[in-house]
Write a protein that holds these residues in place. Structure first.
Motif, PDB file in Angstrom:
ATOM      1  N   MET A  90       0.863  -1.190   0.000  1.00  0.00           N
ATOM      2  CA  MET A  90       0.000   0.000   0.000  1.00  0.00           C
ATOM      3  C   MET A  90       0.899   1.239   0.000  1.00  0.00           C
ATOM      4  O   MET A  90       1.140   1.855   1.028  1.00  0.00           O
ATOM      5  CB  MET A  90      -0.974  -0.038   1.178  1.00  0.00           C
ATOM      6  CG  MET A  90      -1.979  -1.174   1.073  1.00  0.00           C
ATOM      7  SD  MET A  90      -3.281  -1.109   2.317  1.00  0.00           S
ATOM      8  CE  MET A  90      -4.364   0.134   1.602  1.00  0.00           C
ATOM      9  N   VAL A  91       1.404   1.543  -1.178  1.00  0.00           N
ATOM     10  CA  VAL A  91       2.367   2.630  -1.377  1.00  0.00           C
ATOM     11  C   VAL A  91       1.681   3.961  -1.087  1.00  0.00           C
ATOM     12  O   VAL A  91       0.645   4.279  -1.677  1.00  0.00           O
ATOM     13  CB  VAL A  91       2.932   2.593  -2.811  1.00  0.00           C
ATOM     14  CG1 VAL A  91       3.848   3.773  -3.061  1.00  0.00           C
ATOM     15  CG2 VAL A  91       3.660   1.265  -3.040  1.00  0.00           C
ATOM     16  N   ARG A  92       2.276   4.732  -0.168  1.00  0.00           N
ATOM     17  CA  ARG A  92       1.658   5.957   0.314  1.00  0.00           C
ATOM     18  C   ARG A  92       2.558   7.164   0.094  1.00  0.00           C
ATOM     19  O   ARG A  92       2.628   8.043   0.935  1.00  0.00           O
ATOM     20  CB  ARG A  92       1.351   5.794   1.805  1.00  0.00           C
ATOM     21  CG  ARG A  92      -0.068   5.601   2.152  1.00  0.00           C
ATOM     22  CD  ARG A  92      -0.956   6.774   1.833  1.00  0.00           C
ATOM     23  NE  ARG A  92      -0.578   7.962   2.582  1.00  0.00           N
ATOM     24  CZ  ARG A  92      -0.381   9.151   2.026  1.00  0.00           C
ATOM     25  NH1 ARG A  92      -0.497   9.349   0.753  1.00  0.00           N
ATOM     26  NH2 ARG A  92      -0.046  10.180   2.771  1.00  0.00           N
ATOM     27  N   GLU A 128       6.511  -6.895 -11.775  1.00  0.00           N
ATOM     28  CA  GLU A 128       7.019  -7.996 -12.594  1.00  0.00           C
ATOM     29  C   GLU A 128       7.416  -9.192 -11.744  1.00  0.00           C
ATOM     30  O   GLU A 128       7.323 -10.337 -12.186  1.00  0.00           O
ATOM     31  CB  GLU A 128       8.209  -7.521 -13.429  1.00  0.00           C
ATOM     32  CG  GLU A 128       7.802  -6.581 -14.549  1.00  0.00           C
ATOM     33  CD  GLU A 128       8.969  -5.874 -15.223  1.00  0.00           C
ATOM     34  OE1 GLU A 128      10.108  -5.910 -14.679  1.00  0.00           O
ATOM     35  OE2 GLU A 128       8.749  -5.272 -16.292  1.00  0.00           O
ATOM     36  N   MET A 129       7.832  -8.947 -10.500  1.00  0.00           N
ATOM     37  CA  MET A 129       8.208 -10.024  -9.582  1.00  0.00           C
ATOM     38  C   MET A 129       6.992 -10.673  -8.931  1.00  0.00           C
ATOM     39  O   MET A 129       7.119 -11.696  -8.260  1.00  0.00           O
ATOM     40  CB  MET A 129       9.122  -9.484  -8.477  1.00  0.00           C
ATOM     41  CG  MET A 129      10.506  -9.149  -8.929  1.00  0.00           C
ATOM     42  SD  MET A 129      11.486  -8.588  -7.504  1.00  0.00           S
ATOM     43  CE  MET A 129      11.923  -6.952  -8.023  1.00  0.00           C
ATOM     44  N   GLY A 130       5.825 -10.055  -9.085  1.00  0.00           N
ATOM     45  CA  GLY A 130       4.609 -10.642  -8.530  1.00  0.00           C
ATOM     46  C   GLY A 130       3.941  -9.855  -7.426  1.00  0.00           C
ATOM     47  O   GLY A 130       2.888 -10.262  -6.925  1.00  0.00           O
ATOM     48  N   ALA A 131       4.521  -8.739  -7.016  1.00  0.00           N
ATOM     49  CA  ALA A 131       3.890  -7.916  -5.976  1.00  0.00           C
ATOM     50  C   ALA A 131       2.669  -7.196  -6.541  1.00  0.00           C
ATOM     51  O   ALA A 131       2.613  -6.886  -7.733  1.00  0.00           O
ATOM     52  CB  ALA A 131       4.891  -6.899  -5.431  1.00  0.00           C
ATOM     53  N   SER A 132       1.717  -6.939  -5.675  1.00  0.00           N
ATOM     54  CA  SER A 132       0.565  -6.097  -6.035  1.00  0.00           C
ATOM     55  C   SER A 132       0.807  -4.714  -5.469  1.00  0.00           C
ATOM     56  O   SER A 132       1.010  -4.564  -4.257  1.00  0.00           O
ATOM     57  CB  SER A 132      -0.732  -6.671  -5.461  1.00  0.00           C
ATOM     58  OG  SER A 132      -1.028  -7.912  -6.056  1.00  0.00           O
ATOM     59  N   ILE A 133       0.799  -3.719  -6.322  1.00  0.00           N
ATOM     60  CA  ILE A 133       0.993  -2.328  -5.913  1.00  0.00           C
ATOM     61  C   ILE A 133      -0.403  -1.749  -5.712  1.00  0.00           C
ATOM     62  O   ILE A 133      -1.161  -1.608  -6.664  1.00  0.00           O
ATOM     63  CB  ILE A 133       1.778  -1.530  -6.978  1.00  0.00           C
ATOM     64  CG1 ILE A 133       3.025  -2.304  -7.451  1.00  0.00           C
ATOM     65  CG2 ILE A 133       2.101  -0.146  -6.466  1.00  0.00           C
ATOM     66  CD1 ILE A 133       3.994  -2.713  -6.370  1.00  0.00           C
ATOM     67  N   VAL A 134      -0.742  -1.431  -4.463  1.00  0.00           N
ATOM     68  CA  VAL A 134      -2.110  -1.059  -4.119  1.00  0.00           C
ATOM     69  C   VAL A 134      -2.115   0.272  -3.368  1.00  0.00           C
ATOM     70  O   VAL A 134      -2.283   0.303  -2.143  1.00  0.00           O
ATOM     71  CB  VAL A 134      -2.781  -2.165  -3.264  1.00  0.00           C
ATOM     72  CG1 VAL A 134      -4.244  -1.841  -3.015  1.00  0.00           C
ATOM     73  CG2 VAL A 134      -2.637  -3.525  -3.927  1.00  0.00           C
TER      74      VAL A 134
END
Length: 193
Positions: free
Chosen positions: A124-126, A143-149
């Motif tokens: 949860m990039v803030r 690309e590595m599989g993380a979800s940027i939310v």
């Protein structure tokens, strides 16, 4: 994790928005999910600036608390089975360390392990605005599989308070682990005009 209580790692870094991590812990408890908390030093400082909670109050919300330097903790190993990890809020420093694989704390080590085990990692990039270097790191993480939310408000829910905005954002983030917090409002389609 069949038969065992579900486990979720909750990382809290120093970006503004610590309420997202607090609510993730509260929602996980309501869903009977075992939480493993790790808080960065900057996260502990942000807690005192953005809430009336003490660090002890925050730690009491988790089932297990791991020290930021305890790289021998259970969550530092892929053999410790979890649903994955949420970092809420996630600072630029934190996602940059995870993106490079050069981890300096248990928080970023646990995130790295989550990726290598192909488990969901929700960030949860803030931070805003983002420059090209930040965007490249986030693209690498995706690309590595993380979800940027990023916790972006869903105005179709017609929120009446900041708390409702926070709840919707965290509820949607927990969806990515297959966790359905009952208060998350779902889009039902538009009424015919």
């Amino acid at each position: 994790m069949s038969g065992a209580r579900k486990r979720l790692i909750v990382g809290i870094s120093g970006a503004s928005g610590i309420v997202y991590g607090v609510r993730a812990l509260e929602m996980a408890r309501a869903l009977d999910v075992e939480t493993h908390l790790v808080v960065s030093r900057a996260g502990a400082m942000t807690l005192s600036q953005e809430t009336d909670l003490s660090l002890a109050d925050l730690k009491a919300m988790a089932d297990e608390v791991h020290g930021i330097n305890d790289v021998g903790a259970s969550i530092a190993s892929g053999s410790f089975r979890t649903l994955g990890m949420i970092v809420a809020p996630c600072s630029v420093r934190t996602f940059s360390e995870i993106a490079t694989g050069v981890t300096s704390s248990l928080l970023t080590r646990a995130a790295d392990v989550t990726l290598k085990e192909r488990r969901p990692l929700v960030l949860m990039v803030r931070e805003s605005p983002l420059h090209l270097g930040h965007l490249r790191s986030l693209a690498a993480l995706a690309e590595m599989g993380a979800s940027i939310v990023p916790p972006v408000p869903a105005f179709y829910t017609r929120p009446q308070s900041v708390a409702e905005i926070v709840d919707q954002s965290v509820g949607r983030a927990l969806d990515l682990f297959g966790l359905d917090w009952g208060g998350t409002r779902r889009w039902q389609g538009m009424e015919p005009q």
